[in-house]
Design an enzyme around this catalytic site. Structure first.
Site, PDB file in Angstrom:
ATOM      1  N   LYS A 162       0.970  -1.069  -0.574  1.00  0.00           N
ATOM      2  CA  LYS A 162       0.395   0.113   0.081  1.00  0.00           C
ATOM      3  C   LYS A 162       0.912   0.897  -0.226  1.00  0.00           C
ATOM      4  O   LYS A 162       0.479   2.038   0.703  1.00  0.00           O
ATOM      5  CB  LYS A 162      -0.869  -0.239   1.170  1.00  0.00           C
ATOM      6  CG  LYS A 162      -2.441  -1.503   1.509  1.00  0.00           C
ATOM      7  CD  LYS A 162      -2.708  -0.903   2.060  1.00  0.00           C
ATOM      8  CE  LYS A 162      -2.123  -1.845   3.752  1.00  0.00           C
ATOM      9  NZ  LYS A 162      -3.366  -2.467   4.310  1.00  0.00           N
ATOM     10  N   ASP A 197      -6.485  -7.745   8.404  1.00  0.00           N
ATOM     11  CA  ASP A 197      -7.325  -7.433   8.392  1.00  0.00           C
ATOM     12  C   ASP A 197      -8.514  -7.882   8.123  1.00  0.00           C
ATOM     13  O   ASP A 197     -10.053  -8.474   8.194  1.00  0.00           O
ATOM     14  CB  ASP A 197      -8.267  -5.967   7.954  1.00  0.00           C
ATOM     15  CG  ASP A 197      -7.068  -5.433   6.727  1.00  0.00           C
ATOM     16  OD1 ASP A 197      -6.472  -7.236   6.015  1.00  0.00           O
ATOM     17  OD2 ASP A 197      -6.821  -5.160   6.407  1.00  0.00           O
TER      18      ASP A 197
HETATM   19  C1  BGC Z   1      -2.235  -6.045   2.910  1.00  0.00           C
HETATM   20  C2  BGC Z   1      -2.800  -7.242   3.353  1.00  0.00           C
HETATM   21  C3  BGC Z   1      -4.085  -6.626   3.636  1.00  0.00           C
HETATM   22  C4  BGC Z   1      -5.211  -5.593   2.597  1.00  0.00           C
HETATM   23  C5  BGC Z   1      -5.962  -5.000   2.916  1.00  0.00           C
HETATM   24  C6  BGC Z   1      -2.740  -5.140   2.189  1.00  0.00           C
HETATM   25  O1  BGC Z   1      -2.058  -4.490   0.674  1.00  0.00           O
HETATM   26  O2  BGC Z   1      -0.929  -6.615   2.098  1.00  0.00           O
HETATM   27  O3  BGC Z   1      -2.348  -7.637   4.593  1.00  0.00           O
HETATM   28  O4  BGC Z   1      -5.283  -7.338   4.325  1.00  0.00           O
HETATM   29  O5  BGC Z   1      -4.420  -4.812   2.460  1.00  0.00           O
HETATM   30  O6  BGC Z   1      -5.960  -4.231   4.028  1.00  0.00           O
END
Ligand code: BGC
Length: 472
Positions: A162, A197
Site C-alpha cells: 500500500k 484485517d
Molecule cells: C495487505 C494485506 C491487507 C490488505 C487490505 C494489503 O496491501 O498486504 O495484508 O489485508 O492490504 O488492508
C-alpha cells in the site's frame, strides 16, 4: 456519444479495449488463481504467500468479555475497546488517529513511538479503570500487511504494501517491536495476538452470520482470508504440535494482492506497468496494483496525462496539478462516477476545483468513461479472487464478508463484482439476490474480529491447546 468528436471517440474505444476484461478472460484468470492458491500452501511456495494465522477455531457466537484492539491499516490507526456480549452482539468504543504521511516513509522507531503514544492516549481517556490495576492490559493487534506467523502472537513483516516504506520493520517481528516501544514508555499493555484485517473480517462476519466463509478487504489495499483444512497445508508438515490434527481448520491470510507477480495472466496496461515500476516495491502486489483504492486514482491520472501529451485533451491548458504523482485518489473517480447530470456538471466543477482545469463536455464524457472502465476492471478482477477461493475451498454457496473504502463507497463496485461472479460461474438466475455466493457488507473485522480472536486465543490457552508451531 454521438456529439463527441471522432478522435476522442477513437480514444475511448482504445481505452475500452485495454481495460475491458471479458467473461472468457475472467474464467481463465480464476482457474489460474486456484492453482496459485494451492501453490502458496505447498512447501515450495508460490507468489501468493497464503500465510498461516494460527487461528484454529471458528467463532461460536458465545464469546464474551472486553478486549483492547489496535488496528493499523493503510490510512488510519484505530484503538478500540470491544465488548462481546456472548450472544453474537458487541459494543465498541474507539478513537481514530490519522497515520501522518511522513510516518509512511520514516523509521521503525518513529512508527512504534507514534503507535504506542496513540495507545497510551486511548488508555488514559477510555480505560482509566484498567490502568489502576497492577496487571497488564491485553491487546489484539490488527496489522494489515503480509506477515509470517509461527504463532498467534508473532508476525514477521514480509514486505510493506500500500505504498508504505518504513525502514527497519521488514524481516522483524512487529509484536516484539511494538512490545519494546511500549515497555520503554512504561505503558502496561501486552500484545497477545496479531492478526490480518481479512482474518478479523472473516471471524467478525462469521460471528454474526455463520454462513460467512471468507473475509475480504477491498480498500486502500486488497486481500482475503478463509479457513483451510490443516491436511491441505503441506507447508505445515513437521511443524504441527500434536494437538492440531489434519481435519482441523486454520484461517489462511491469502495475501492475494501478490497474485500474478510473475505477470503471467492479468491484462496489464502501460500505465499499470509504470505504477509498478515507480512504486517502492516494484514486482510485488501485481494484482493489488490493478484493483486497490490506493492505485485507482493514479491509473486514472496517468491515462489523462498521456492523452494530454498526445494532444487529445485539455489543449493549451496548464495541467500542473494533474502532473503531480498520486494527486488523485479513488474518491475522485467515485465522485465522477456518481455525477448524475447528463452534461457532467459535477465533474466539470470537480476538475476546476481540484485540478484547475476547465473541461469541454466531450472531454468529460471521455473522463467519465475512463473512470467507469477503471472501476469496472477493479470490481471484475476482484471477483476472480472470490471465485477462486470458493472453488479452492469447495464452497458452492456462501457469504463472503467484505469491508473497505472501495467496497463501501465506490459506486457500482458491488453490482459489478456480482455480475462478474455470475459470468464466471455461469449462473442462470437473473436477480443478484439469488446468486449462491454473495459478497456482503462485513462486520468490523479489525476491531470486533481482533477481539474475537483474542477471546478464541484465551479459550485455547486456558484449555492448554497450542496457538503456534511446535518449533516455537
Ligand atoms: C495487505 C494485506 C491487507 C490488505 C487490505 C494489503 O496491501 O498486504 O495484508 O489485508 O492490504 O488492508
Amino acid at each position: 456519444m454521438t456529439d463527441v468528436p471522432r478522435d476522442l471517440l477513437e480514444q475511448i474505444t482504445q481505452l475500452e479495449n485495454l481495460f475491458t476484461v471479458d467473461t472468457e478472460k475472467l474464467k481463465k484468470i480464476t482457474d489460474h488463481f486456484v492453482t496459485e492458491l494451492d501453490k502458496g500452501l505447498s512447501k515450495a511456495g508460490g507468489s501468493i504467500p497464503m500465510n498461516c494465522t494460527w487461528v484454529l477455531d471458528w467463532p461460536t457466537g458465545k464469546e464474551k468479555g472486553s478486549f483492547l484492539a489496535l488496528d493499523m491499516g493503510g490510512t488510519n490507526l484505530r484503538v478500540a475497546e470491544i465488548t462481546l456480549d456472548g450472544k453474537r452482539g458487541f459494543d465498541v468504543t474507539q478513537s481514530k488517529y490519522q497515520i501522518p504521511n511522513s510516518l509512511k516513509t520514516g523509521t521503525a522507531e518513529q512508527l512504534w513511538d507514534y503507535v504506542s503514544d496513540c495507545l497510551h492516549k486511548f488508555l488514559l481517556s477510555s480505560c482509566e479503570d484498567e490502568l489502576k490495576e497492577p496487571t497488564e492490559v491485553c491487546l489484539g493487534f490488527t496489522f494489515s500487511y503480509p506477515a509470517t506467523q509461527n504463532a498467534i502472537n508473532h508476525g514477521v513483516l514480509q514486505t510493506w504494501t500500500k505504498g508504505f516504506d518504513i525502514s527497519g520493520v521488514e524481516g522483524h517481528d512487529v509484536v516484539e517491536q511494538l512490545g519494546e516501544a511500549l515497555a520503554k514508555k512504561n505503558i502496561p499493555i501486552k500484545v497477545t495476538s496479531v492478526i490480518n484485517d481479512t482474518t478479523g473480517t472473516l471471524c467478525a462476519s462469521n460471528y454474526v452470520d455463520p454462513q460467512t466463509k471468507m473475509g475480504i478487504i477491498f480498500g486502500t489495499g486488497c486481500n482475503a482470508a478463509y479457513y483451510e483444512k490443516v491436511k491441505n497445508i503441506p507447508k505445515l508438515e513437521g511443524r504441527l504440535p500434536s494437538d492440531i490434527g489434519p481435519e482441523d481448520d486454520m484461517a489462511i491470510n491469502c495475501e492475494w494482492g501478490a497474485f500474478d507477480n510473475e505477470h503471467y495472466i492479468l491484462p496489464y496496461t502501460t500505465w499499470d506497468l509504470k505504477i509498478d515500476a515507480e512504486s517502492p516495491r516494484p514486482g510485488q502486489q501485481a494484482f493489488e496494483k490493478l484493483i486497490a483504492g490506493v492505485y485507482l486514482g493514479e491509473i486514472f491520472r496517468l491515462v489523462l496525462v498521456d492523452l494530454y501529451n498526445d494532444g487529445f485533451l485539455f489543449e493549451g491548458k496548464n495541467i500542473k496539478s494533474l502532473e503531480t504523482p498520486n494527486f488523485l485518489d479513488a474518491s475522485f473517480l467515485a465522485q465522477i462516477e456518481d455525477d448524475p447530470w447528463e452534461n457532467l456538471t459535477e465533474t466539470e466543477i470537480l476538475f476546476v476545483n481540484k485540478l484547475d482545469i476547465a473541461t469541454t463536455e466531450s472531454e468529460r464524457k471521455l473522463i467519465r468513461r475512463l473512470a467507469e472502465l477503471i472501476g469496472t476492471r477493479s470490481a471484475r478482477l476482484s471477483a476472480c479472487g472470490v471465485a477462486a477461493i470458493a472453488k479452492k475451498a469447495g464452497y458452492t454457496s456462501c457469504h463472503a464478508g467484505a469491508d473497505g473504502s472501495v467496497f463501501n463507497k465506490y459506486p457500482h463496485f458491488k453490482a459489478r463484482g456480482a455480475q462478474a461472479l455470475k459470468e464466471i460461474f455461469d449462473w442462470e438466475m437473473s436477480d443478484p439476490k439469488d446468486y449462491p455466493i454473495k459478497v456482503v457488507p462485513a462486520e468490523d473485522g479489525s476491531g470486533v474480529g481482533a477481539a474475537l480472536i483474542a477471546a478464541l486465543t484465551d479459550a485455547r490457552v486456558s484449555k492448554g491447546l497450542s496457538v503456534g508451531a511446535k518449533d516455537q
